[in-house]
Design an enzyme around this catalytic site. Structure first.
Site, short mmCIF file in Angstrom:
data_model
loop_
_atom_site.label_atom_id
_atom_site.label_comp_id
_atom_site.label_asym_id
_atom_site.label_seq_id
_atom_site.Cartn_x
_atom_site.Cartn_y
_atom_site.Cartn_z
N GLY A 150 -80.75 -198.58 41.74
CA GLY A 150 -80.27 -197.21 41.57
C GLY A 150 -79.23 -196.87 42.61
O GLY A 150 -78.97 -197.64 43.54
N SER A 151 -78.65 -195.68 42.49
CA SER A 151 -77.55 -195.30 43.36
C SER A 151 -77.98 -195.17 44.81
O SER A 151 -77.24 -195.56 45.73
CB SER A 151 -76.93 -193.99 42.87
OG SER A 151 -77.89 -192.93 42.89
N THR A 152 -79.16 -194.61 45.06
CA THR A 152 -79.63 -194.47 46.44
C THR A 152 -80.00 -195.82 47.03
O THR A 152 -79.67 -196.13 48.18
CB THR A 152 -80.82 -193.51 46.51
OG1 THR A 152 -80.50 -192.28 45.84
CG2 THR A 152 -81.18 -193.19 47.95
N LYS A 182 -84.84 -184.33 44.89
CA LYS A 182 -85.82 -185.14 44.16
C LYS A 182 -87.26 -184.66 44.38
O LYS A 182 -88.17 -185.16 43.73
CB LYS A 182 -85.70 -186.61 44.58
CG LYS A 182 -84.31 -187.20 44.38
CD LYS A 182 -83.89 -187.17 42.92
CE LYS A 182 -82.46 -187.64 42.72
NZ LYS A 182 -82.24 -189.02 43.16
N ASP A 204 -86.85 -198.38 48.16
CA ASP A 204 -86.34 -198.03 46.84
C ASP A 204 -86.09 -196.53 46.77
O ASP A 204 -86.55 -195.78 47.64
CB ASP A 204 -87.35 -198.45 45.77
CG ASP A 204 -86.72 -198.69 44.41
OD1 ASP A 204 -85.56 -198.29 44.19
OD2 ASP A 204 -87.40 -199.28 43.55
N GLY A 205 -85.39 -196.10 45.77
CA GLY A 205 -85.20 -194.68 45.52
C GLY A 205 -86.27 -194.14 44.59
O GLY A 205 -87.22 -194.84 44.22
N ALA A 206 -86.12 -192.88 44.19
CA ALA A 206 -87.04 -192.26 43.24
C ALA A 206 -86.31 -191.17 42.49
O ALA A 206 -85.36 -190.56 43.01
CB ALA A 206 -88.27 -191.69 43.96
N GLU A 227 -89.43 -202.97 39.46
CA GLU A 227 -89.63 -202.14 40.64
C GLU A 227 -91.11 -201.97 40.96
O GLU A 227 -91.52 -202.05 42.12
CB GLU A 227 -88.97 -200.77 40.44
CG GLU A 227 -87.46 -200.80 40.48
CD GLU A 227 -86.83 -199.47 40.16
OE1 GLU A 227 -85.73 -199.20 40.65
OE2 GLU A 227 -87.44 -198.68 39.40
#
Length: 262
Positions: free
Chosen positions: A34-36, A129, A89-91, A111
């Site tokens: 993901g982007s983050t 978020k 990781d992102g969320a 993931e």
């Protein structure tokens, strides 16, 4: 370079930069999608190049693996390394108990496998978020292509007996074709608006034939690092019950993300 970032990208960048502080020499690290998470991979690549630390990365998608190789992070498979020290990781959403919705990037299966094969999971995010109750972000559910419309109908029927506000499911598309995960599966996005009992929903979803996995990450995340556009970060540790506030120095360098393809 960093001076040109948008406010949201600056927030993602400082969260990612703080999160890689947890990476130590010799660690096996799960790399999110993901982007983050992409900012995190770039920051990790920077410390590998500049500080010479040795890490082994396990990517949660082919695009993360490609980016990691570009920035100099060695990649191996989960089968090769067996177990990980840390996953970052992102969320798409997180609540006060650090329960998550993930899968907006379509990589929820890998993931979740990688996160649960780790001693610790750190989530990096921006303040947008955070939610009081999960469900505003559509919940991704990975399903096999065979009979997917039947699986969709079974999910929607099941939702009539679950504490949610919305009960519609939609097939995720890539242009005019169904979106395909790295495993060749489809994604159904459940537009629930509010999930009253995430544990119950996760359990029931995974009992439906055709469902591979869902995007509820429950009791998996240990720490969330929340970045802000002004360079401040908040670090919440669910296990220690601590909340810390810090400021991340943003220094413009000529080679921060050199030779990294967009």
């Amino acid at each position: 370079m960093t001076a040109e970032l948008s406010p949201i990208d600056r927030a993602k960048f400082v969260a990612a930069k703080r999160a890689v502080d947890y990476v130590e020499d010799g660690m096996r690290v799960g790399l999110g999608t993901g982007s983050t998470a992409a900012w995190m991979v770039r920051c990790l690549g920077e410390i590998v190049r500049e500080e010479g630390i040795r890490v082994t990365g396990v990517a949660t998608s082919s695009r993360t693996a490609d980016l990691a190789r570009q920035v100099g992070v060695p990649i191996r498979t989960l089968d090769e390394v067996k177990w990980l020290d840390l996953t970052i990781d992102g969320a798409d959403e997180y609540d006060s108990n650090l329960n998550l919705i993930k899968g907006g990037g379509g990589a929820l299966l890998q993931e979740k496998i990688v996160a649960t094969a780790s001693d610790q999971m750190i989530v990096i995010a921006d303040p947008s978020k955070q939610v009081d109750t999960l469900g505003a972000f559509p919940l991704p559910v990975e399903v096999i292509p065979f009979g997917w419309q039947t699986t969709k109908a079974l999910i929607e029927e099941m939702l009539s007996n679950i504490d949610v506000l919305g009960r519609n499911a939609s097939l995720r598309l890539n242009m005019d074709e169904p979106f395909r995960t790295d495993e060749g599966n489809y994604i159904l996005d459940l537009h629930l608006r509010r999930i009253g009992n995430p544990q119950q929903l996760s359990l029931v979803l995974n009992q439906i034939p055709g469902v591979v996995e869902n995007g509820l990450f429950l009791d998996i995340c240990d720490i969330v690092v929340i970045g802000n556009s002004d360079g401040t970060v908040e670090v919440r540790d669910i296990n220690n019950g601590t909340v810390e506030h810090e400021r991340i120095e943003i220094v413009d360098t000529d080679n921060l993300f050199v030779d990294v393809a967009d």
